[in-house]
Design a protein around this motif. Sequence first.
Motif, PDB file in Angstrom:
ATOM      1  N   GLY A 104      -3.410  13.068  -4.772  1.00  0.00           N
ATOM      2  CA  GLY A 104      -4.344  13.881  -3.991  1.00  0.00           C
ATOM      3  C   GLY A 104      -4.704  13.257  -2.670  1.00  0.00           C
ATOM      4  O   GLY A 104      -3.866  12.706  -1.950  1.00  0.00           O
ATOM      5  N   ILE A 105      -6.011  13.315  -2.371  1.00  0.00           N
ATOM      6  CA  ILE A 105      -6.485  12.903  -1.056  1.00  0.00           C
ATOM      7  C   ILE A 105      -6.349  11.396  -0.885  1.00  0.00           C
ATOM      8  O   ILE A 105      -6.146  10.885   0.218  1.00  0.00           O
ATOM      9  CB  ILE A 105      -7.926  13.385  -0.837  1.00  0.00           C
ATOM     10  CG1 ILE A 105      -8.262  13.379   0.660  1.00  0.00           C
ATOM     11  CG2 ILE A 105      -8.920  12.559  -1.600  1.00  0.00           C
ATOM     12  CD1 ILE A 105      -9.340  14.344   1.017  1.00  0.00           C
ATOM     13  N   ALA A 106      -6.463  10.639  -1.991  1.00  0.00           N
ATOM     14  CA  ALA A 106      -6.332   9.187  -1.918  1.00  0.00           C
ATOM     15  C   ALA A 106      -4.950   8.804  -1.406  1.00  0.00           C
ATOM     16  O   ALA A 106      -4.787   7.822  -0.692  1.00  0.00           O
ATOM     17  CB  ALA A 106      -6.575   8.564  -3.290  1.00  0.00           C
TER      18      ALA A 106
ATOM     19  N   VAL B 192      -1.596   6.508   2.830  1.00  0.00           N
ATOM     20  CA  VAL B 192      -0.490   6.605   3.784  1.00  0.00           C
ATOM     21  C   VAL B 192      -0.982   6.233   5.180  1.00  0.00           C
ATOM     22  O   VAL B 192      -0.331   5.480   5.917  1.00  0.00           O
ATOM     23  CB  VAL B 192       0.118   8.024   3.758  1.00  0.00           C
ATOM     24  CG1 VAL B 192       1.085   8.213   4.923  1.00  0.00           C
ATOM     25  CG2 VAL B 192       0.844   8.264   2.446  1.00  0.00           C
ATOM     26  N   VAL B 193      -2.200   6.728   5.525  1.00  0.00           N
ATOM     27  CA  VAL B 193      -2.767   6.406   6.839  1.00  0.00           C
ATOM     28  C   VAL B 193      -2.958   4.895   6.974  1.00  0.00           C
ATOM     29  O   VAL B 193      -2.570   4.284   7.981  1.00  0.00           O
ATOM     30  CB  VAL B 193      -4.108   7.152   7.042  1.00  0.00           C
ATOM     31  CG1 VAL B 193      -4.788   6.663   8.306  1.00  0.00           C
ATOM     32  CG2 VAL B 193      -3.872   8.642   7.102  1.00  0.00           C
TER      33      VAL B 193
ATOM     34  N   LEU C  31       0.833  -1.203   0.000  1.00  0.00           N
ATOM     35  CA  LEU C  31       0.000   0.000   0.000  1.00  0.00           C
ATOM     36  C   LEU C  31       0.868   1.252   0.000  1.00  0.00           C
ATOM     37  O   LEU C  31       0.530   2.242  -0.645  1.00  0.00           O
ATOM     38  CB  LEU C  31      -0.936  -0.005   1.221  1.00  0.00           C
ATOM     39  CG  LEU C  31      -2.090  -1.003   1.145  1.00  0.00           C
ATOM     40  CD1 LEU C  31      -2.879  -0.992   2.440  1.00  0.00           C
ATOM     41  CD2 LEU C  31      -3.019  -0.659   0.004  1.00  0.00           C
ATOM     42  N   GLY C  32       1.985   1.183   0.721  1.00  0.00           N
ATOM     43  CA  GLY C  32       2.896   2.318   0.730  1.00  0.00           C
ATOM     44  C   GLY C  32       3.446   2.582  -0.667  1.00  0.00           C
ATOM     45  O   GLY C  32       3.486   3.729  -1.127  1.00  0.00           O
TER      46      GLY C  32
ATOM     47  N   ALA D 253      -1.463  -0.606   8.861  1.00  0.00           N
ATOM     48  CA  ALA D 253      -1.090  -2.000   8.584  1.00  0.00           C
ATOM     49  C   ALA D 253       0.281  -2.312   9.156  1.00  0.00           C
ATOM     50  O   ALA D 253       0.488  -3.377   9.764  1.00  0.00           O
ATOM     51  CB  ALA D 253      -1.110  -2.245   7.069  1.00  0.00           C
ATOM     52  N   LEU D 254       1.238  -1.369   9.009  1.00  0.00           N
ATOM     53  CA  LEU D 254       2.585  -1.591   9.534  1.00  0.00           C
ATOM     54  C   LEU D 254       2.551  -1.694  11.055  1.00  0.00           C
ATOM     55  O   LEU D 254       3.219  -2.545  11.655  1.00  0.00           O
ATOM     56  CB  LEU D 254       3.527  -0.468   9.087  1.00  0.00           C
ATOM     57  CG  LEU D 254       3.879  -0.465   7.589  1.00  0.00           C
ATOM     58  CD1 LEU D 254       4.747   0.739   7.251  1.00  0.00           C
ATOM     59  CD2 LEU D 254       4.599  -1.751   7.203  1.00  0.00           C
TER      60      LEU D 254
END
Lengths: 406, 169
Positions: free
Chosen positions: A314-316, A321-322, A304-305, A327-328
């Motif tokens: 953008g916002i996605a 990142v969140v 995902l990172g 997950a990490l």
Amino acid sequence: MEFVAQHAVLVVSLVKIVILLFLTLTTLAYLTWFERKVVAHIQSRWGPYYVGAHGLLQPLADGVKFLFKEDVTPAGADKFLYVLAPFLALSLALTTIALIPFGPATITILGQPTQLIVANVNIGLMFLFAITSIGVYGLALAGWSSNSKYPLLGGLRSSAQMISYEVALTLSVVGVVLLAGTLNFNEMVSDQTGYYRYLPFIPRWHVFPQIIGFLCYFTSAIAETNRVPFDLPEAETELVAGFHTEYSSFKFAMFFMAEYANMLTVSFLATILFLGGWLSPFPDSWTFLQYLPAVGLLGLGVYLGYDAVMGATGIARIQLVVITCGALALGALCLLPAVMPIIQGPFWFLLKVGGLLFFYVWTRGTLPRFRYDQLMSLGWKLLLPVSLVNLVGTALWIIFPLLVKH
Amino acid sequence: MSLPFILFFVFALIAIGGAVLLIMAREPIHSALSLILVMMSLAGLYLMLGAEFIASVQIIVYAGAVMVLFVFVIMLLNAGVEERTDYSKMAKYAGIPLGILLLLELAHWMHHSLIGQTPANGAGSANVMVSTRDLSMQLFQKYLFPFEATSILILIAILGALVLAKRDE
């Protein structure tokens, strides 16, 4: 405080119920996302994409939409039953999850021996069937109380279908009950530990001796939960939307959630009865496998990172990142020595359940709907006799060595 | 006031309320639902007596199977609202006194017999659970003949129903 001390079991159960309810409702919401995504990819589409990264906030948006829609009650509807039906459907569907063990019987959390199950009932299987057998009233009453012809036909169809397939469903699991010699879920799973003597790489899961029972069970389970290819109660080309045609707003959402909760329950049950529950398919000596949940979550985080940096904009990107951090962090948490032994059982259990749910969605994306008479003849003329033969065969298989010995 | 004691009265009151509602309701489907309520609370009472197998069978067979068929037939026939007739005189002059008499008789015997003296296993006393294994041992060894005779009786009833249904052809 005296009351709390006296009723410690009650308090612990309440805490478990709250946690389980929260997790289940979240899972139900994201199951809709999962289904739409998988079906979309089967059909070469993208599925939900715009609300949040990869459409991950779509369930939230749907929930808000359902909450704020106008709640219509049709004229001439039986008001009480009309309101009761969705509550009945959802509450019964959620109650069954209290009987499901997610991990081994003895586990230590915060120094206290705990079970990863809300209610460890002696006759868990019977109790689960008792609750699901009442679930049909939610659909039947919804159809009747709407005072409209399509819901009535849908309700009639659904009750006929659910009665028919309940017989095959119940008979197909009796073979497992005979093999395990118990009706308790924990004991059923413990019965499946180990490997076959002559085939030491095959775990003693009941799915291997009971493959016919498993196939009968899963087919009936799909019919029992009114899913494609057995979704006759809500065949939209014939019945608009079947029993929930007249329902709008959150009452409709409740039926929707009940359907997904039932999907979860039958997948849980299939995993416990046939697929070894929380047991790992690999030998205990492979201790490195206990890092698997952590590795999976960390891998997901890395993927995902990478997506956040390279793919999204953008916002996605911020959302991704969140999620990556989440997950990490979860992956790191799974590496803690205090957490590692607790999550082993639930990890394998949920992995198997996830596989079954994927199969569910896969079927939906692949098969067309049955005709009503085909549905009935499949249930009564194929599944019922086959599961009966399976039952008698299993009984003979168990009794034969005993007879020889005497 | 222990929890089982309170629960007993809750289930008993629900059962009686459901039974009254069953007679009073004018919509057939409401009557059927009240009957389900009665059966469910009876299952609750069985559970409190430690008979968990009987309790779940009660729900599966009566509330889950028999009553679903009732509701199904009521829905299929789309049975309308019942009409109220004048209550029969027989019920007023003979039924009520006889009912009271029966109640008094039951109360009397419960007070004087062993039923009133010994607590049933489970309810409020020791937590005795009858295991399914014990139950099936009894059923398939000691009571094997009555059990099989009953199943043949049910089979005869099913055949009778089939014969009646097929007669027109």
